[in-house]
Write a protein that holds these residues in place. Structure first.
Motif, PDB file in Angstrom:
ATOM      1  N   TYR A 151       0.791  -1.111  -0.072  1.00  0.00           N
ATOM      2  CA  TYR A 151      -0.022  -0.006   0.105  1.00  0.00           C
ATOM      3  C   TYR A 151       0.837   1.248   0.032  1.00  0.00           C
ATOM      4  O   TYR A 151       1.959   1.184   0.761  1.00  0.00           O
ATOM      5  N   TYR A 152       0.403   2.239  -0.813  1.00  0.00           N
ATOM      6  CA  TYR A 152       1.130   3.435  -0.593  1.00  0.00           C
ATOM      7  C   TYR A 152       0.375   4.490  -0.084  1.00  0.00           C
ATOM      8  O   TYR A 152      -1.121   4.424   0.008  1.00  0.00           O
ATOM      9  N   PHE A 153       0.800   5.495   0.854  1.00  0.00           N
ATOM     10  CA  PHE A 153       0.177   6.444   1.846  1.00  0.00           C
ATOM     11  C   PHE A 153      -0.212   7.681   0.868  1.00  0.00           C
ATOM     12  O   PHE A 153       0.528   8.167   0.178  1.00  0.00           O
ATOM     13  N   HIS A 154      -1.444   8.092   0.905  1.00  0.00           N
ATOM     14  CA  HIS A 154      -1.896   9.171   0.222  1.00  0.00           C
ATOM     15  C   HIS A 154      -3.014   9.994   1.378  1.00  0.00           C
ATOM     16  O   HIS A 154      -4.244   9.732   1.597  1.00  0.00           O
ATOM     17  N   LEU A 155      -2.671  10.873   1.990  1.00  0.00           N
ATOM     18  CA  LEU A 155      -3.323  11.808   3.203  1.00  0.00           C
ATOM     19  C   LEU A 155      -4.584  12.523   2.254  1.00  0.00           C
ATOM     20  O   LEU A 155      -5.410  13.144   2.891  1.00  0.00           O
ATOM     21  N   PHE A 156      -4.396  12.772   1.150  1.00  0.00           N
ATOM     22  CA  PHE A 156      -5.491  13.558   0.243  1.00  0.00           C
ATOM     23  C   PHE A 156      -5.954  12.611  -0.847  1.00  0.00           C
ATOM     24  O   PHE A 156      -6.241  11.294  -0.388  1.00  0.00           O
ATOM     25  N   SER A 157      -6.166  12.961  -1.793  1.00  0.00           N
ATOM     26  CA  SER A 157      -6.582  12.205  -3.132  1.00  0.00           C
ATOM     27  C   SER A 157      -5.917  10.853  -3.382  1.00  0.00           C
ATOM     28  O   SER A 157      -4.439  11.143  -3.025  1.00  0.00           O
ATOM     29  N   VAL A 158      -6.629   9.823  -3.913  1.00  0.00           N
ATOM     30  CA  VAL A 158      -5.665   8.637  -4.309  1.00  0.00           C
ATOM     31  C   VAL A 158      -4.647   8.910  -5.206  1.00  0.00           C
ATOM     32  O   VAL A 158      -3.596   8.223  -5.370  1.00  0.00           O
ATOM     33  N   LYS A 159      -4.805   9.911  -5.985  1.00  0.00           N
ATOM     34  CA  LYS A 159      -3.944  10.373  -7.059  1.00  0.00           C
ATOM     35  C   LYS A 159      -2.890  11.434  -6.590  1.00  0.00           C
ATOM     36  O   LYS A 159      -2.109  12.037  -7.433  1.00  0.00           O
ATOM     37  N   GLN A 160      -2.736  11.543  -5.236  1.00  0.00           N
ATOM     38  CA  GLN A 160      -1.771  12.465  -4.596  1.00  0.00           C
ATOM     39  C   GLN A 160      -0.996  11.608  -3.407  1.00  0.00           C
ATOM     40  O   GLN A 160      -1.059  11.960  -2.385  1.00  0.00           O
ATOM     41  N   PRO A 161       0.087  10.613  -3.904  1.00  0.00           N
ATOM     42  CA  PRO A 161       0.770   9.980  -3.058  1.00  0.00           C
ATOM     43  C   PRO A 161       1.859  10.870  -2.346  1.00  0.00           C
ATOM     44  O   PRO A 161       2.262  11.644  -2.576  1.00  0.00           O
ATOM     45  N   ASP A 162       1.923  10.812  -0.836  1.00  0.00           N
ATOM     46  CA  ASP A 162       2.694  11.584  -0.046  1.00  0.00           C
ATOM     47  C   ASP A 162       4.000  11.230  -0.232  1.00  0.00           C
ATOM     48  O   ASP A 162       4.472  10.036  -0.465  1.00  0.00           O
ATOM     49  N   LEU A 163       5.025  12.183  -0.186  1.00  0.00           N
ATOM     50  CA  LEU A 163       6.579  11.946  -0.200  1.00  0.00           C
ATOM     51  C   LEU A 163       6.936  11.669   1.061  1.00  0.00           C
ATOM     52  O   LEU A 163       6.315  12.275   2.211  1.00  0.00           O
ATOM     53  N   ASN A 164       8.049  10.749   0.601  1.00  0.00           N
ATOM     54  CA  ASN A 164       8.710  10.332   2.304  1.00  0.00           C
ATOM     55  C   ASN A 164       9.863  11.307   2.278  1.00  0.00           C
ATOM     56  O   ASN A 164      10.999  11.125   1.947  1.00  0.00           O
ATOM     57  N   TRP A 165       9.594  12.425   3.190  1.00  0.00           N
ATOM     58  CA  TRP A 165      10.720  13.245   3.332  1.00  0.00           C
ATOM     59  C   TRP A 165      11.856  12.761   4.480  1.00  0.00           C
ATOM     60  O   TRP A 165      12.531  13.579   4.680  1.00  0.00           O
ATOM     61  N   GLN A 166      11.738  11.696   4.902  1.00  0.00           N
ATOM     62  CA  GLN A 166      12.784  11.052   5.684  1.00  0.00           C
ATOM     63  C   GLN A 166      13.966  10.522   4.616  1.00  0.00           C
ATOM     64  O   GLN A 166      14.967  10.107   5.189  1.00  0.00           O
ATOM     65  N   ASN A 167      13.728  10.560   3.299  1.00  0.00           N
ATOM     66  CA  ASN A 167      14.835  10.251   2.301  1.00  0.00           C
ATOM     67  C   ASN A 167      15.526  11.485   1.980  1.00  0.00           C
ATOM     68  O   ASN A 167      14.821  12.428   1.372  1.00  0.00           O
ATOM     69  N   LYS A 168      16.777  11.660   2.134  1.00  0.00           N
ATOM     70  CA  LYS A 168      17.570  12.593   1.874  1.00  0.00           C
ATOM     71  C   LYS A 168      17.846  13.030   0.828  1.00  0.00           C
ATOM     72  O   LYS A 168      17.835  14.233   0.417  1.00  0.00           O
ATOM     73  N   THR A 169      17.960  12.077  -0.070  1.00  0.00           N
ATOM     74  CA  THR A 169      17.950  12.112  -1.697  1.00  0.00           C
ATOM     75  C   THR A 169      16.557  12.984  -2.076  1.00  0.00           C
ATOM     76  O   THR A 169      16.690  13.966  -2.855  1.00  0.00           O
ATOM     77  N   LEU A 170      15.422  12.875  -1.632  1.00  0.00           N
ATOM     78  CA  LEU A 170      14.240  13.342  -1.989  1.00  0.00           C
ATOM     79  C   LEU A 170      14.343  14.857  -1.478  1.00  0.00           C
ATOM     80  O   LEU A 170      13.988  15.637  -2.378  1.00  0.00           O
ATOM     81  N   ARG A 171      14.791  14.807  -0.526  1.00  0.00           N
ATOM     82  CA  ARG A 171      14.885  16.411   0.136  1.00  0.00           C
ATOM     83  C   ARG A 171      15.705  17.239  -0.633  1.00  0.00           C
ATOM     84  O   ARG A 171      15.668  18.459  -1.078  1.00  0.00           O
ATOM     85  N   THR A 172      17.065  16.569  -1.069  1.00  0.00           N
ATOM     86  CA  THR A 172      17.741  17.362  -1.918  1.00  0.00           C
ATOM     87  C   THR A 172      17.103  17.944  -3.133  1.00  0.00           C
ATOM     88  O   THR A 172      17.525  18.839  -4.003  1.00  0.00           O
ATOM     89  N   GLU A 173      16.479  16.838  -3.997  1.00  0.00           N
ATOM     90  CA  GLU A 173      15.622  17.084  -5.174  1.00  0.00           C
ATOM     91  C   GLU A 173      14.924  18.235  -4.939  1.00  0.00           C
ATOM     92  O   GLU A 173      14.505  19.397  -5.681  1.00  0.00           O
ATOM     93  N   ILE A 174      13.952  18.352  -3.919  1.00  0.00           N
ATOM     94  CA  ILE A 174      12.982  19.342  -3.611  1.00  0.00           C
ATOM     95  C   ILE A 174      13.808  20.702  -3.219  1.00  0.00           C
ATOM     96  O   ILE A 174      13.324  21.667  -3.964  1.00  0.00           O
ATOM     97  N   TYR A 175      15.002  20.582  -2.671  1.00  0.00           N
ATOM     98  CA  TYR A 175      15.657  22.039  -2.559  1.00  0.00           C
ATOM     99  C   TYR A 175      16.068  22.633  -3.876  1.00  0.00           C
ATOM    100  O   TYR A 175      16.229  23.561  -4.205  1.00  0.00           O
TER     101      TYR A 175
END
Length: 531
Positions: A151-175
C-alpha cells in the motif's frame, strides 16, 4: 523584525481569475491584464495558486512536474512575463508550492511503482499492511498496489501520494527545485500543508511530526538563507502556541496559516461538514488569544477566505442585497485592524458570495467524495446539500466576476465552473464605480493601516468583551489609541463607547451613536499622560 511583513497579499486562483484566450480557463496572460487593478487596490504581494504541470485531479495541488507550467495556464514565458511586469509595478509574486505530496503521474511515482529496487521507490511511503488513518478527502489513506502487494500512503486524493521526507535524496531534489524558482526571481512561497512534511506515518504522528523542526531548519539553510524571501506555511494541524513558536524560531517561515478561528462554525471534532452556528464570544476569545500570543514575537496571518474556504461574506457576514456591502466592510475592518499580514482572496474585495448548485455541477473532489460518503452513511439529501452549500471549496472557486457582460467578463468561452448568477449585481466594475463600494473602502482601509504603525505595534485589548452583538477592541500605546467597533448583527445597537473626544478615521456610516446593522468604525484619540 528585519523584514517588512506589513504587506498586503492578494491570492489569485488562476483557474478562475481571468481567461485571455476564450477556452473557459483562467490563465497567466489574463492575470497580467489586471496587475494595475491590483496595484491600485493597495496590494504588495500576489500569491499564485499552483500553475505547475498537473493532471488537475485536485486543481493543480497534484503536481506532476515542478519545473514546468501547465499549458492550460500558458507557457513558462508567460509566467516570466507576469513576474517581470509585476516587478515593474512594484509587486512581488509568490508561488504556491506543494511539498507534502505529488501527483501519481509524476515521473518519481511512476518509477516508484517499479518496486523496492528502484531508487525512486523510497521517495514515497509504503506499507505491507494499512493502518486506520483516513484521507482528508474521505476513505482510507492507504491505496493497494496489486503488483507490489503493498500500500502507498495518500493523506489527500488517491492520486496524490505522500512524499517520504525522511529520504535525504528526495529532500535534496526538493531543495534544488525551490532554488530554481528563487533563482528565476520569484519572491517566495506559500507552502501547502507544510506541517505534514515532518510526519511519522507508522507512529501516526502526522501534523507537526517529529521531524518538522529539523526539515524547516534544513529548508532555510539550503534555500532561503541570504535571500529576501516571503514565506507563509499552511499549518492546519498545529496550535496557536506552536504557530507562534515556529514563526519566532524558524526563519524558514515568516508566518503561518493557522485555523482556530476558521473552525468555529464546525461541530468540535466532527470535521468541517458538521455545521454549527458561530458564537461571537468564541470568535472574540480566539482572535484575542491570537493577538496576545503573537504580542511580542512571531507573526500572524490575517485571513477569512482562500481557495479552500467559503466566501467570507456568506460565511460570516450577510450576503443579502440589503446587508452584503456593509457586512463585507465590517469583516475587513474587524480583521485588518489587528497585528499581522492581511490576505485578500480574489473577489473578496467587492463582496463575492457563495453559490448553490446541483451536485453534478460541483467540480471539487473533496465535495464529490463527501457527498457519496454521507449518502452511504444515511444522511438526508437536504442536510448533505446544506453542508455543501455552506462549506464546499467550489464556493470560492467560481469565476471572478469582473463585470455584468456574459460570464461576468471572465471568459468569452464556456467557463470550467459555473459563474455565480448574481454576477449581474455583484461584480468588480459595478462596485468600483460606486463611491460607497467595498473596493473604495478596502483601499482606504489599507492606506490607513499602512500609515499608522499602531495597527501592528499597539497593545491589543478587547473592550466590552461580553457584549453579545458587538466586537470592539483597541490598539493602544501610551500616547494614543485606535478603537475598532464592529456590529456583528443585523440589529441596530446603541454605541456603548463615549466617542466625544475621538475622531472617526473610517466607517461605513455617518451615525456613530446608533449603530446600524453591520456597522463598523475606526476611531482615534490622543491619550493623556498623567505625571
Amino acid at each position: 523584525m528585519a523584514k517588512d511583513l506589513n504587506q498586503v497579499v492578494y491570492q489569485i486562483y488562476p483557474l478562475s481569475f481571468k481567461d485571455s484566450n476564450g477556452d473557459g480557463i483562467g490563465d497567466l496572460n489574463g492575470i497580467i491584464t489586471e496587475l494595475d487593478y491590483l496595484k491600485d487596490l493597495g496590494v504588495d504581494v500576489i500569491w499564485l495558486s499552483p500553475v505547475y504541470q498537473s493532471p488537475m485531479d485536485d486543481n493543480g495541488y497534484d503536481i506532476s512536474d515542478y519545473y514546468e507550467v501547465n499549458p492550460m495556464f500558458g507557457s513558462k514565458t508567460d509566467l516570466m512575463n507576469l513576474l517581470n511586469k509585476a516587478h515593474e509595478k512594484g509587486l512581488k509574486v509568490i508561488m504556491d508550492l506543494v511539498l507534502n505530496h505529488t501527483s501519481d503521474e509524476h515521473v518519481w511515482f511512476k518509477e516508484a511503482l517499479k518496486g523496492p529496487n528502484n531508487p525512486y521507490y523510497d521517495y514515497y511511503i509504503w506499507s505491507d499492511t494499512p493502518s486506520d488513518i483516513t484521507s482528508v478527502f474521505s476513505g482510507s489513506a492507504w491505496q493497494y498496489v496489486e503488483h507490489l502487494k503493498q500500500y502507498y500512503f495518500h493523506l489527500f486524493s488517491v492520486k496524490q501520494p505522500d512524499l517520504n521526507w525522511q529520504n535525504k535524496t528526495l529532500r535534496t531534489e526538493i531543495y534544488r527545485m525551490i532554488n530554481y524558482w528563487l533563482d528565476l526571481g520569484f519572491d517566495g512561497f506559500r507552502l501547502d500543508v507544510i506541517d505534514l512534511i515532518g510526519k511519522d506515518v507508522y507512529s501516526k504522528r502526522l501534523a507537526d511530526g517529529p521531524y518538522l523542526d529539523a526539515y524547516l531548519e534544513e529548508l532555510y539553510e539550503t534555500c532561503f538563507k541570504g535571500r529576501e524571501v516571503f514565506t507563509v506555511g499552511e499549518m492546519p494541524g498545529i496550535s496557536l502556541k506552536r504557530a507562534n513558536e515556529i514563526t519566532s524560531t524558524h526563519p524558514a517561515l515568516d508566518m503561518v496559516f493557522q485555523f482556530d478561528h476558521i473552525a468555529l462554525d464546525e461541530q468540535p471534532g466532527q470535521g468541517k461538514w458538521m455545521l454549527k452556528t458561530l458564537d461571537l464570544h468564541a470568535l472574540k476569545q480566539t482572535l484575542n488569544n491570537t493577538q496576545q500570543i503573537f504580542k511580542d514575537k512571531g507573526w500572524p496571518s490575517l485571513f477569512l477566505s482562500n481557495h479552500d474556504q467559503p466566501r467570507a461574506v456568506s460565511r460570516y457576514g450577510n450576503p443579502s442585497e440589503k446587508y452584503r456591502n456593509d457586512s463585507a466592510k465590517m469583516l475587513f475592518t474587524l480583521l485588518f485592524g489587528m497585528k499581522g499580514t492581511p490576505y485578500i482572496y480574489q473577489g473578496e474585495e467587492f463582496g463575492m458570495t457563495g453559490i448553490k448548485m446541483a451536485i453534478e455541477d460541483y467540480k471539487d473532489i473533496e465535495t464529490k467524495n463527501i457527498y457519496q460518503e454521507l449518502k452511504q452513511k444515511g444522511f438526508k439529501e437536504a442536510d448533505i446539500m446544506n453542508s455543501i452549500y455552506a462549506k464546499s471549496r467550489d464556493n470560492s472557486r467560481t469565476p471572478m466576476q469582473w463585470n455584468e457582460t456574459v460570464n461576468a467578463g471572465f471568459s468569452t468561452g464556456s467557463p470550467w465552473l459555473k459563474v455565480n448568477p448574481n454576477y449581474v449585481l455583484i461584480n468588480r466594475d459595478t462596485d468600483q464605480k460606486d463611491p460607497n463600494g467595498i473596493i473604495t473602502y478596502v483601499k482606504d482601509l489599507l492606506k490607513l493601516r499602512k500609515s499608522n504603525p499602531l495597527f501592528n505595534t499597539g497593545a491589543f485589548n478587547l473592550l466590552f468583551e461580553d457584549h453579545p452583538n458587538l466586537f470592539i477592541y483597541e490598539r493602544a500605546s501610551e500616547t494614543e489609541r485606535i478603537v475598532v467597533v464592529c456590529n456583528w448583527t443585523d440589529v441596530t445597537i446603541e454605541n456603548p463607547l463615549s466617542i466625544e473626544k475621538m475622531s472617526v478615521l473610517l466607517s461605513n456610516s455617518t451615525d456613530h451613536i446608533t449603530l446600524k446593522p453591520y456597522y463598523t468604525g475606526i476611531y482615534y484619540e490622543k491619550r493623556t499622560i498623567h505625571a
